[in-house]
Design an enzyme around this catalytic site. Structure first.
Site, PDB file in Angstrom:
ATOM      1  N   GLU A  24      -5.428  -8.395   0.540  1.00 53.47           N
ATOM      2  CA  GLU A  24      -6.165  -8.081   1.756  1.00 53.47           C
ATOM      3  C   GLU A  24      -7.627  -7.842   1.409  1.00 53.47           C
ATOM      4  O   GLU A  24      -7.937  -7.246   0.381  1.00 53.47           O
ATOM      5  CB  GLU A  24      -5.630  -6.820   2.457  1.00 53.47           C
ATOM      6  N   GLU A  51       0.798  -1.225   0.000  1.00 59.25           N
ATOM      7  CA  GLU A  51       0.000   0.000   0.000  1.00 59.25           C
ATOM      8  C   GLU A  51       0.831   1.276   0.000  1.00 59.25           C
ATOM      9  O   GLU A  51       0.836   2.044   0.956  1.00 59.25           O
ATOM     10  CB  GLU A  51      -0.971   0.004   1.188  1.00 59.25           C
TER      11      GLU A  51
END
Length: 490
Positions: free
Chosen positions: A396, A207
Site C-alpha cells: 500500500e 497491518e
C-alpha cells in the site's frame, strides 16, 4: 517568455545533439531511456517485469454485507456504534464492488495495471468464523478472479484485512484468544486450497500494528477495545501466531508454487541526516521498534530490549509459538505512507535517539499522514538488509486529498500527483540500487469507506460518487497510467 520556436528553444537548452522527433522531440518521452537519464540525472527506471497494481480491501469496497450468506464482521457492528465513524456512514454499500466488480476491473485495465491486491472477507466464507463453509462464500471471488485473469491482471489475495467474523469476537474474544489464531489458519487453508489454482500470492494479515493499537488499545477501530498493556501485547502475539499458522496451513493445502508472506505497516525509521552513523542507528531502531511483530516473524525471537521494556506486560509464549511465527515466508509486503521516526545516532545504550517532529512538519490532507518520501527508500532497504529479504512488495502507498470537482467534472488532484511522484522517485532510487522490491500496489483504486473516517477521506485514483456509484478518473489516474507505461518516474 519570448516566442521561440520549439527547435530554437531546444537549441538554447543544448538539446540539439539529441535531434528532434516529430512534434514531441527526443527531449520528451521519445528520447532513449538512457539518454533521458543522462539529461535529467534521474536513476534508471524500474526493473524489467516490475509489477504495477492497485489495492483495496473487502469491507471498504464490497458492500453487500447481508447477501449470499455472509455473516456479520466486527466492523459491521462497530460502524453502527454512535460516533464510531466520523460521518456516521457504514460499509453496508461502500463502493458496491460486489455488484460492480466487472466495471472496476475495466478501470484497472484502463490504468495498464497488471496486478490487483484485494482481500477476501472471512465472514463470507465462514459466517460463524469456523465450521461448515458457506457454499456461496467464494463464488464472488471465483467470478472476480476469472474477470481479472481474462483482463490480463494477476490477482494477489489478502486473507485478513480486519473484517473478523463477529462470531469469533463473541465466542472467543477475537484476537485475545489463541483459538482465533487457529481458526484463522483453518480459514486460510480452505481458501488457499480453493483459490490457489488462480492465486499464486497470498498475504496473510494486513497491518497487525494498526489492528492491535487502534482496535485493541485505543478503541478507535473495531472491535473498539481499550485493553491493558499486557493484554494488548498478548493480542499482538496471537496475531503473529495466526500469521505463522496460516503460512504453514497454506503450504500444506495450496498448489505447488504458491507464495505467501505478510503485509505490514512497519514502523519506519529514517536517518535524520544520511551519515553512516545515523544510517546504522536507523537500522537498529527499525529492528527494535518492530520487535513485537515483524522482527519476531523474521528472527523467531523477541528482542531482549522489547521483553525488558514490557516487563510484567510481556506476552506469554512458548518456544513452539516462536517456531511457528517464524515459519519461512516467500516475500514481505510493506504498507508505506509516512515516516514514523527520524533517527540520530546516540551513545545511550540503545544506539539511537528519535528526533521530535516540529509542528511545521508537512503533511497531506489526512492530519496523520506526514509527507516524507524518503521513507519509501529507507524502509524496504532496512528490511532487505536486516533480514536478508529477497522479495519485497509495496502493498500500500497513497494519500487522501480534498479532490474538488471542477465545473467541467474534472478532478485535478495535484496534491496526490505530487505525493506519488516523490514517493515513487524514492522507490525508483531503491530499486536502482538493488533493493529487491518487485511490485507496487497503489492505495487505492477507488475512493472507499475509510474506516473511522467514513467517506470523508478519499484515497482513490477514481472518485466515487457514493450516491450514484459513478466512478470518475482523477488527474492522478493519468499520472499513474503514464508511470506504468514508462516503467519509470520521469
Amino acid at each position: 517568455m519570448p516566442g521561440f520556436s520549439r527547435r530554437q528553444f531546444a537549441k538554447i537548452l543544448g538539446w540539439t545533439t539529441l535531434g528532434l522527433s516529430g512534434a514531441t522531440g527526443a527531449r520528451g518521452a521519445d528520447a532513449p531511456a538512457d539518454r533521458r537519464r543522462e539529461i535529467t540525472g534521474a536513476p534508471p527506471g524500474f526493473p524489467d517485469g516490475f509489477l504495477w497494481g492497485t489495492a483495496t480491501s473487502s469491507y471498504q469496497i464490497e458492500g453487500a454485507v447481508n447477501e449470499d450468506g455472509r455473516g456479520p464482521s466486527i466492523w459491521d457492528l462497530f460502524a453502527r456504534k454512535p460516533g464510531a465513524i466520523s460521518d456516521w456512514s457504514t460499509g453496508e454499500v461502500a463502493c458496491d464492488h460486489y455488484h460492480r466488480y466487472r466495471e472496476d476491473v475495466q478501470l484497472m485495465k484502463a490504468l495498464g495495471a497488471k496486478t490487483y491486491r484485494f482481500s477476501i472477507a472471512w465472514p463470507r466464507v465462514f459466517p460463524d468464523g469456523t465450521g461448515t463453509p458457506n457454499p456461496k462464500g467464494l463464488d464472488f471471488y471465483d467470478r472476480l478472479l476469472d474477470e481479472l485473469l481474462a483482463g490480463g491482471i494477476e490477482p494477489f489475495a489478502t486473507l485478513y484485512h480486519w473484517d473478523l467474523p463477529q462470531a469469533l469476537q463473541t465466542r472467543f474474544g477475537g484476537w485475545t484468544s489463541r483459538d482465533t489464531s487457529k481458526a484463522f489458519a483453518d480459514y486460510s487453508a480452505y481458501v488457499a486450497g480453493r483459490l490457489s489454482d488462480r492465486v499464486k500470492h497470498f498475504f496473510t494479515i494486513n497491518e497487525c500494528s494498526r489492528t492491535v493499537s487502534l482496535g485493541h488499545q485505543y478503541g478507535s477501530d473495531a472491535p473498539g477495545l481499550k485493553l491493558p498493556q499486557a493484554e494488548v501485547n498478548q493480542v499482538r502475539h496471537h496475531i503473529a501466531l495466526g500469521h505463522g499458522l496460516a503460512v504453514q496451513a497454506i503450504r500444506a493445502q495450496a498448489r505447488a508454487g504458491t507464495k505467501v508472506g505478510p503485509a505490514e505497516n512497519a514502523v519506519s525509521c529514517i536517518p535524520a541526516i544520511d551519515t553512516p552513523a545515523n544510517v546504522r542507528a536507523a537500522e537498529i531502531a527499525m529492528r527494535e521498534l518492530n520487535a513485537g511483530y515483524l522482527t519476531v516473524m523474521m528472527e523467531g525471537k523477541y528482542t531482549d530490549a522489547y521483553l525488558a521494556q514490557a516487563g510484567n506486560d510481556a506476552p506469554k509464549f512458548t518456544p513452539d509459538d516462536l517456531r511457528i511465527i517464524s515459519s519461512p515466508v516467500d516475500f514481505v509486503g510493506l504498507n508505506i505512507y509516512m515516516p514514523d521516526h527520524y533517527v540520530v545516532a546516540a551513545d545511550n545504550g540503545r544506539g539511537f535517539t528519535l528526533a521530535p517532529f516540529p509542528a511545521s512538519f508537512p503533511h497531506m490532507d489526512a492530519p496523520w499522514l506526514r509527507f516524507g518520501p524518503e521513507t519509501m527508500y529507507w524502509t524496504p532497504r532496512h528490511v532487505a538488509k536486516l533480514w536478508n529479504v529477497k522479495s519485497i512488495y509495496i502493498t500500500e502507498n497513497g494519500t487522501s486529498g480534498t479532490d474538488q470537482v471542477a465545473a467541467d467534472g474534472g478532478i485535478s488532484d495535484l496534491d496526490r500527483v505530487m505525493y506519488l511522484r516523490n514517493y515513487l522517485a524514492q522507490l525508483q532510487r531503491a530499486t536502482s540500487e538493488g533493493v529487491p522490491v518487485h511490485g507496487y500496489f497503489l492505495w487505492s483504486l477507488l475512493d472507499n469507506f475509510e474506516w473511522s473516517d467514513g467517506f470523508e477521506k478519499r484515497f482513490g485514483l477514481y472518485r466515487v460518487d457514493f450516491d450514484t456509484q459513478r466512478r470518475t478518473p482523477k488527474l492522478s489516474a493519468s499520472f499513474y497510467r503514464e508511470t506504468i507505461a514508462r516503467n519509470a518516474v520521469v
